[in-house]
Design a protein around this motif. Sequence first.
Motif, mmCIF file in Angstrom:
data_model
loop_
_atom_site.group_PDB
_atom_site.id
_atom_site.type_symbol
_atom_site.label_atom_id
_atom_site.label_comp_id
_atom_site.label_asym_id
_atom_site.label_seq_id
_atom_site.Cartn_x
_atom_site.Cartn_y
_atom_site.Cartn_z
ATOM 1 N N ARG A 111 -3.882 1.111 -1.864
ATOM 2 C CA ARG A 111 -3.027 1.700 -0.961
ATOM 3 C C ARG A 111 -1.479 1.389 -1.105
ATOM 4 O O ARG A 111 -0.634 1.872 -1.047
ATOM 5 C CB ARG A 111 -3.370 1.482 0.290
ATOM 6 C CG ARG A 111 -2.518 2.325 1.534
ATOM 7 C CD ARG A 111 -2.920 1.980 2.878
ATOM 8 N NE ARG A 111 -1.989 2.764 3.938
ATOM 9 C CZ ARG A 111 -1.819 3.887 4.057
ATOM 10 N NH1 ARG A 111 -2.666 4.853 3.666
ATOM 11 N NH2 ARG A 111 -0.895 4.218 4.845
ATOM 12 N N ARG A 112 -1.471 -0.215 -1.145
ATOM 13 C CA ARG A 112 -0.197 -0.670 -1.162
ATOM 14 C C ARG A 112 0.509 -0.260 -2.600
ATOM 15 O O ARG A 112 1.603 -0.017 -2.477
ATOM 16 C CB ARG A 112 -0.135 -2.469 -1.048
ATOM 17 C CG ARG A 112 1.130 -3.093 -1.131
ATOM 18 C CD ARG A 112 0.774 -4.419 -1.017
ATOM 19 N NE ARG A 112 -0.228 -5.006 -0.037
ATOM 20 C CZ ARG A 112 -0.809 -5.873 -0.110
ATOM 21 N NH1 ARG A 112 -0.659 -6.723 -1.057
ATOM 22 N NH2 ARG A 112 -1.514 -6.338 0.890
ATOM 23 N N SER A 113 -0.074 -0.240 -3.609
ATOM 24 C CA SER A 113 0.656 0.005 -4.843
ATOM 25 C C SER A 113 0.887 1.535 -4.934
ATOM 26 O O SER A 113 1.854 1.889 -5.467
ATOM 27 C CB SER A 113 -0.635 -0.189 -6.159
ATOM 28 O OG SER A 113 -0.174 0.262 -7.160
ATOM 29 N N HIS A 114 0.195 2.504 -4.402
ATOM 30 C CA HIS A 114 0.199 3.921 -4.396
ATOM 31 C C HIS A 114 1.643 4.171 -3.326
ATOM 32 O O HIS A 114 2.278 5.093 -3.936
ATOM 33 C CB HIS A 114 -0.884 4.618 -4.003
ATOM 34 C CG HIS A 114 -0.692 5.973 -4.507
ATOM 35 N ND1 HIS A 114 -0.623 6.406 -5.733
ATOM 36 C CD2 HIS A 114 -0.721 7.011 -3.730
ATOM 37 C CE1 HIS A 114 -0.514 7.672 -5.821
ATOM 38 N NE2 HIS A 114 -0.500 8.215 -4.685
ATOM 39 N N VAL A 115 1.566 3.549 -2.266
ATOM 40 C CA VAL A 115 2.721 3.843 -1.505
ATOM 41 C C VAL A 115 3.917 3.448 -2.163
ATOM 42 O O VAL A 115 5.200 4.062 -2.290
ATOM 43 C CB VAL A 115 2.549 3.158 -0.381
ATOM 44 C CG1 VAL A 115 3.975 3.004 0.751
ATOM 45 C CG2 VAL A 115 1.312 3.622 0.605
ATOM 46 N N HIS A 141 -7.206 8.675 -3.178
ATOM 47 C CA HIS A 141 -6.006 9.058 -3.018
ATOM 48 C C HIS A 141 -5.625 9.933 -1.821
ATOM 49 O O HIS A 141 -4.426 10.057 -1.312
ATOM 50 C CB HIS A 141 -5.662 9.755 -4.449
ATOM 51 C CG HIS A 141 -4.499 10.669 -4.672
ATOM 52 N ND1 HIS A 141 -3.970 11.801 -4.282
ATOM 53 C CD2 HIS A 141 -3.058 9.896 -5.109
ATOM 54 C CE1 HIS A 141 -2.754 11.871 -4.963
ATOM 55 N NE2 HIS A 141 -2.088 10.849 -4.930
ATOM 56 N N GLU A 142 -6.741 10.867 -1.560
ATOM 57 C CA GLU A 142 -6.279 11.757 -0.432
ATOM 58 C C GLU A 142 -6.129 11.018 0.866
ATOM 59 O O GLU A 142 -5.396 11.121 1.734
ATOM 60 C CB GLU A 142 -7.306 12.819 -0.263
ATOM 61 C CG GLU A 142 -7.325 13.967 -1.370
ATOM 62 C CD GLU A 142 -6.203 14.606 -1.276
ATOM 63 O OE1 GLU A 142 -6.048 15.356 -0.035
ATOM 64 O OE2 GLU A 142 -5.238 14.860 -1.778
ATOM 65 N N THR A 143 -7.152 9.977 1.283
ATOM 66 C CA THR A 143 -7.195 9.149 2.133
ATOM 67 C C THR A 143 -5.881 8.350 2.283
ATOM 68 O O THR A 143 -5.204 7.960 3.675
ATOM 69 C CB THR A 143 -8.406 8.457 2.323
ATOM 70 O OG1 THR A 143 -8.290 7.434 1.414
ATOM 71 C CG2 THR A 143 -9.602 9.177 2.428
ATOM 72 N N ILE A 144 -5.237 8.005 1.544
ATOM 73 C CA ILE A 144 -4.204 7.063 1.304
ATOM 74 C C ILE A 144 -2.895 7.986 1.816
ATOM 75 O O ILE A 144 -2.110 7.369 2.617
ATOM 76 C CB ILE A 144 -3.968 6.522 0.060
ATOM 77 C CG1 ILE A 144 -4.706 5.350 -0.377
ATOM 78 C CG2 ILE A 144 -2.380 6.030 -0.125
ATOM 79 C CD1 ILE A 144 -4.873 4.826 -1.665
#
Length: 301
Positions: free
Chosen positions: A92-96, A60-63
Amino acid sequence: MRRRASFGTGTSRTGWPTVVLAGLVYGGWLVATAWHAVLPAPVLVLASGWLLAWQGSLQHETIHGHPTRWRRVNDAIGFAPLSLWLPYRLYRRSHVAHHGAAVITDPGHDPESRYRSQDSGVAGLLGRLQATLVGQMLFGPPILVARFLLAEGARVVREPVRVVRDWAPHLLAVVVLLWWLDHVGLGLGRYVLCFVYPGMALTMLRSYAEHRADLSSPGRAASVERGGVFGLLFLNNNLHAAHHERPSLAWYDLPAYHRRHRARFAAEGAPIYRGYGEIVRRFAFSAHDDMVHPRHRVTPA
């Protein structure tokens, strides 16, 4: 929240606490897998579940652009598929998309929403199994993985080239991980039960009450103020209102930001819980909310 910051591109300086954390996560994972045979089962489950959940917090931090200014370096730190099932690229795509959702919590806009659009059929049954905290931690991991894999199977038909690009690096890394597990004599079944499952369950403790679909208030992200040891495990993402307002802040800067803006968060309607003890007491066997999103509920005539 009333104000909405951009998703964030990271930091102009190296976040050394996060670098040290990455060393602890991956070093600890290597030790736990290599020494699994001599560790008592309860110790192995607790330590390994912690490490898998900790890696999820690290990802989560790296994203969000940490610990360096270079995305490729950050992605390399977060990429390792310790959980086996979720490609980092898709996470990454989902969290963005989650942070950019027009209506956070609405399953029609937010890909990470726990809410659903209907209460009938299989979707309704699975939703009821996950309504309480105990149900979410117990049944949530296999339900989440099954739903994700079914969705990816359907996506193969629609966009096969993109699916290959998303999955090929992940599967190659999984092959390396499986080689290591075989090398240290740790069977795949035991790895899933002792590492992956408890890690996902711990992560679901964090995510269970972090959003509430209150359409009358801008404060849909909650805060668990006294995270204690879980604050370290979740890298202060339990201060979720602060994180959503300033998603580019590093995990070690979130507590100060929360303290400065706590009164405003409360005034805007953001739920504030004292600690995870309160979460467990209130929601272990009681639903946090009606998990059919308010926009999709049928009002009786």
